[in-house]
Design a protein around this motif. Structure first.
Motif, short mmCIF file in Angstrom:
data_model
loop_
_atom_site.label_atom_id
_atom_site.label_comp_id
_atom_site.label_asym_id
_atom_site.label_seq_id
_atom_site.Cartn_x
_atom_site.Cartn_y
_atom_site.Cartn_z
N LEU A 20 0.83 -1.20 0.00
CA LEU A 20 0.00 0.00 0.00
C LEU A 20 0.87 1.25 0.00
O LEU A 20 1.98 1.25 0.54
CB LEU A 20 -0.90 0.03 1.23
N GLU A 24 -2.80 5.49 0.98
CA GLU A 24 -3.78 4.42 1.19
C GLU A 24 -3.81 3.99 2.66
O GLU A 24 -4.88 3.76 3.22
CB GLU A 24 -3.46 3.21 0.32
N VAL A 25 -2.64 3.91 3.29
CA VAL A 25 -2.57 3.56 4.71
C VAL A 25 -3.25 4.64 5.53
O VAL A 25 -4.06 4.36 6.43
CB VAL A 25 -1.12 3.35 5.17
N ARG A 28 -7.01 4.35 5.25
CA ARG A 28 -7.56 3.20 6.01
C ARG A 28 -7.57 3.48 7.51
O ARG A 28 -8.51 3.13 8.22
CB ARG A 28 -6.77 1.93 5.72
N GLU A 31 -10.33 6.05 8.25
CA GLU A 31 -11.64 5.40 8.17
C GLU A 31 -11.90 4.55 9.41
O GLU A 31 -12.99 4.58 9.98
CB GLU A 31 -11.73 4.54 6.91
N ALA A 32 -10.89 3.79 9.84
CA ALA A 32 -11.06 2.94 11.02
C ALA A 32 -11.31 3.78 12.27
O ALA A 32 -12.20 3.46 13.07
CB ALA A 32 -9.83 2.06 11.22
N LEU A 39 -8.90 -1.76 12.07
CA LEU A 39 -7.95 -1.45 11.00
C LEU A 39 -7.44 -2.78 10.46
O LEU A 39 -6.90 -3.59 11.22
CB LEU A 39 -6.78 -0.62 11.54
N LEU A 41 -5.01 -4.51 7.58
CA LEU A 41 -3.95 -4.31 6.60
C LEU A 41 -3.38 -5.65 6.17
O LEU A 41 -3.20 -6.55 7.01
CB LEU A 41 -2.82 -3.44 7.18
#
Length: 75
Positions: A20, A24-25, A28, A31-32, A39, A41
């Motif tokens: 990623l 992108e990390v 995420r 969002e989490a 989360l 990954l």
């Protein structure tokens, strides 16, 4: 990219390598944290790391490194 995740009340750091990008990390993790969902990954070897959003202390990303392909000597 190397990703380090600090988990609250745990002395060790969770480290994984992922394909990623840093953006992108970051998306995420954001969002989490905003939704309260875990989360999730994936690492480069096919494994999955899942951390409850409430337990995330910090997330640190390393520099994005591209794999070099070829047979030239490395300086």
């Amino acid at each position: 990219m190397e990703i380090k995740i600090g988990i609250q009340n745990v002395s060790q750091v969770l480290m994984l390598n992922s394909d990623l990008s840093a953006d992108e990390v970051r998306a995420r993790v954001t969002e989490a944290l905003s939704s309260g969902s875990p989360l999730v990954l994936e690492d480069t070897k096919g494994g999955t790391a899942m951390v409850p959003a409430a337990s995330i202390g910090y997330v640190e990303t390393g520099k994005e490194t591209r794999r070099k392909v070829g047979f030239a000597p490395v300086a």
